[in-house]
Scaffold this motif. Structure first.
Motif, PDB file in Angstrom:
ATOM      1  N   ARG A 294       0.760  -1.169  -0.134  1.00 10.88           N
ATOM      2  CA  ARG A 294      -0.029   0.015   0.112  1.00 10.88           C
ATOM      3  C   ARG A 294       1.090   1.302   0.014  1.00 10.88           C
ATOM      4  O   ARG A 294       1.803   1.435   0.839  1.00 10.88           O
ATOM      5  CB  ARG A 294      -0.980  -0.050   1.326  1.00 10.88           C
ATOM      6  CG  ARG A 294      -1.710   1.396   1.327  1.00 10.88           C
ATOM      7  CD  ARG A 294      -2.951   1.333   2.175  1.00 10.88           C
ATOM      8  NE  ARG A 294      -3.469   2.649   2.210  1.00 10.88           N
ATOM      9  CZ  ARG A 294      -4.886   2.578   2.746  1.00 10.88           C
ATOM     10  NH1 ARG A 294      -5.497   1.603   2.884  1.00 10.88           N
ATOM     11  NH2 ARG A 294      -5.387   3.836   2.856  1.00 10.88           N
ATOM     12  N   GLN A 295       0.632   2.099  -0.874  1.00 14.81           N
ATOM     13  CA  GLN A 295       1.275   3.547  -0.902  1.00 14.81           C
ATOM     14  C   GLN A 295       0.871   4.222   0.336  1.00 14.81           C
ATOM     15  O   GLN A 295      -0.213   4.550   0.386  1.00 14.81           O
ATOM     16  CB  GLN A 295       1.004   4.019  -2.155  1.00 14.81           C
ATOM     17  CG  GLN A 295       2.105   5.240  -2.458  1.00 14.81           C
ATOM     18  CD  GLN A 295       1.962   5.620  -4.205  1.00 14.81           C
ATOM     19  OE1 GLN A 295       2.129   4.749  -4.928  1.00 14.81           O
ATOM     20  NE2 GLN A 295       2.058   6.923  -4.245  1.00 14.81           N
ATOM     21  N   LEU A 296       1.808   5.101   0.859  1.00 14.60           N
ATOM     22  CA  LEU A 296       1.735   5.966   1.920  1.00 14.60           C
ATOM     23  C   LEU A 296       1.533   7.502   1.573  1.00 14.60           C
ATOM     24  O   LEU A 296       0.811   8.374   1.948  1.00 14.60           O
ATOM     25  CB  LEU A 296       2.547   5.632   3.068  1.00 14.60           C
ATOM     26  CG  LEU A 296       2.551   4.355   3.844  1.00 14.60           C
ATOM     27  CD1 LEU A 296       3.760   4.160   4.752  1.00 14.60           C
ATOM     28  CD2 LEU A 296       1.018   4.046   4.442  1.00 14.60           C
ATOM     29  N   GLU A 297       2.485   7.757   0.450  1.00 16.09           N
ATOM     30  CA  GLU A 297       2.813   9.063   0.249  1.00 16.09           C
ATOM     31  C   GLU A 297       3.070   9.086  -1.272  1.00 16.09           C
ATOM     32  O   GLU A 297       3.365   8.053  -1.741  1.00 16.09           O
ATOM     33  CB  GLU A 297       4.060   9.872   0.939  1.00 16.09           C
ATOM     34  CG  GLU A 297       3.919   9.883   2.307  1.00 16.09           C
ATOM     35  CD  GLU A 297       4.919  10.487   3.245  1.00 16.09           C
ATOM     36  OE1 GLU A 297       5.684  10.914   2.369  1.00 16.09           O
ATOM     37  OE2 GLU A 297       5.093  10.775   4.323  1.00 16.09           O
ATOM     38  N   GLU A 298       3.127  10.444  -1.795  1.00 19.30           N
ATOM     39  CA  GLU A 298       3.530  10.157  -3.040  1.00 19.30           C
ATOM     40  C   GLU A 298       4.636   9.742  -3.488  1.00 19.30           C
ATOM     41  O   GLU A 298       5.561  10.041  -2.861  1.00 19.30           O
ATOM     42  CB  GLU A 298       3.413  11.484  -3.724  1.00 19.30           C
ATOM     43  CG  GLU A 298       3.585  11.894  -5.273  1.00 19.30           C
ATOM     44  CD  GLU A 298       3.700  13.243  -5.781  1.00 19.30           C
ATOM     45  OE1 GLU A 298       3.755  13.534  -7.115  1.00 19.30           O
ATOM     46  OE2 GLU A 298       3.600  14.313  -4.712  1.00 19.30           O
TER      47      GLU A 298
END
Length: 432
Positions: A294-298
């Motif tokens: 899962r991506q948390l930040e750009e």
């Protein structure tokens, strides 16, 4: 009394200094909490490494030794010139030739690797090398609580040490082989959290009972997570735990969070499957539950160095994950390549899994890799993975050797190393 977290020694690399090095490492390890056997093994490893270096070092060379306590482990890091150690000495499956004097001298690295829990060689861009070896503190296994915790209302919180130990015991008891082996040692989990290298979030009823939880390991741009593990059927509890963890790890500099061995399918509503992000008809994973991401930040992007044989595969992985990457296909154009390869391996016997990674990419990589695969299969380890750091432009040259030995690309792990990690899986030993 405040105990320092590190001890440091700088000495010339000369045989006469062996007692100084061994004594400093053993005394520091004892102060940092290792038992007598662990401290002696760490001292033995330092002695063997120092002897190998002393047999090859120039008279003016020095070594810097740093002993560090990490709460649940003690680490020794030896910093020295990159020319001071033979690369072949780092392959622990290599059988020394009794007629080759240099082979006998280099046997010390093999002995060092056998008495420590982890051994890793890191080469800096400045040319200095660091050989790190670690021994973990020994912890007793704890009696596993029987049955599920009592019904009640569980809410998310950090919990105290006793609740963390209860959480670890329940994970080991209810999830067994579908959970990492360290959960068998509840006291170790407490020290892992106290070290601040790990974080934990629990489901608590306020009466000393734990209904579930999730553990994670802080990293650079990627965070490793474990769980969530659920012990009580309270509706919505999974979402509360996951959301709580995402709030804890968000805005801390990490770009993504991954779970390499989910115990079940609970995370699928919150994470993406890394294996499904790649062409499914061309891979096979031996894991019961594919790794999740899962991506948390750009993600602002990076460069990925790949061998042409896996270029299409890697590009398709990035397209499905929508990751901005500049993929550079690298080929050998006659530049110097080290004659000898060396690899590190981490083994989890409970998971029947060994993960091999690169120390040095060399011309004899296929032969050395074949030795590792044969040795691991002989020990009964049949799940073998190999990790290539796509941020290191020296490693793509290994891909043909990996294919020849029986490894195929499985998935890309974003920001798992200097750059992304391309994970290969062995389909079975070939030719032996």
């Amino acid at each position: 009394m405040n105990i320092p977290e590190t001890a440091e020694l700088i000495v010339p690399i000369a045989i006469r200094n062996v007692p100084i090095v061994t004594g400093m490492v053993e005394q520091s390890a004892t102060i940092f909490g290792l038992d007598k056997e662990g401290a002696q093994n760490l001292g033995l490893a330092a002695e063997e490494v120092f002897n190998v270096l002393a047999s090859a070092a120039r008279p003016d060379e020095k070594i810097r030794i740093v002993v560090r306590q990490g709460g649940y482990y003690v680490e020794v890091a030896c910093y020295f010139s990159r020319h001071a150690i033979p690369i072949t000495a780092l392959n622990i499956t290599k059988i020394p030739d009794p007629d080759d004097e240099s082979d006998i001298e280099n046997l010390g690295i093999i002995l060092a690797a056998k008495v420590v829990d982890r051994l890793q060689l890191v080469r800096s861009r400045q040319g200095e090398m660091a050989l790190r070896f670690t021994i973990e503190r020994r912890y007793p296994e704890q009696v596993i609580p029987s049955g599920i915790p009592p019904a009640g209302h569980y809410s998310v919180g950090e919990g105290g040490f006793e609740e963390i130990k209860q959480f670890a015991s329940r994970v080991s008891g209810m999830y067994g082989a579908n959970s990492p082996g360290f959960f068998r040692f509840p006291g170790k989990i407490v020290d892992m959290v106290k070290s601040r290298e790990f974080g934990v979030l629990l489901a608590l009823d306020g009466k000393g009972n734990v209904g579930g939880g999730m553990l994670w390991k802080w990293g650079g741009k990627m965070i490793d997570s474990f769980g969530p593990y659920i012990f009580t059927p309270q509706p919505g509890l999974v979402g509360e735990i996951v959301q709580g963890v995402l709030e804890k790890v968000g805005r801390k500099g990490a770009v993504c969070i991954v779970n390499r061995m989910p115990g079940d399918d609970l995370l699928r509503n919150f994470f993406e499957e890394l294996v499904e992000s790649c062409p499914a008809n061309r891979i096979r994973t031996t894991a019961c539950h594919p790794p999740l991401y899962r991506q948390l930040e750009e993600d602002t992007g990076s460069v990925a160095y790949v061998h042409p044989e896996v270029e299409i595969f890697v590009k398709e992985c990035y397209e499905r994950l929508v990751l901005p990457r500049s993929v550079v296909a690298t080929t050998h154009a006659g530049e110097f390549i080290e004659p000898h390869a060396a690899f590190g391996v981490q083994v989890d016997k409970k998971q029947n899994l060994a993960v091999i990674s690169t120390i040095v990419a060399g011309i004899d990589a296929e032969e050395v890799l074949a030795g590792y695969v044969a040795s691991l299969y002989d020990e009964g380890i049949t799940r073998l993975e190999f990790e290539i750091d796509l941020g290191d432009e020296t490693t793509p040259v290994l891909v043909p050797a990996l294919h020849a030995v029986g490894f195929i690309p499985c998935y890309v792990l974003p920001w798992g190393g200097r750059g992304d990690i391309l994970v290969f899986e062995c389909q079975g030993p070939r030719g032996f």
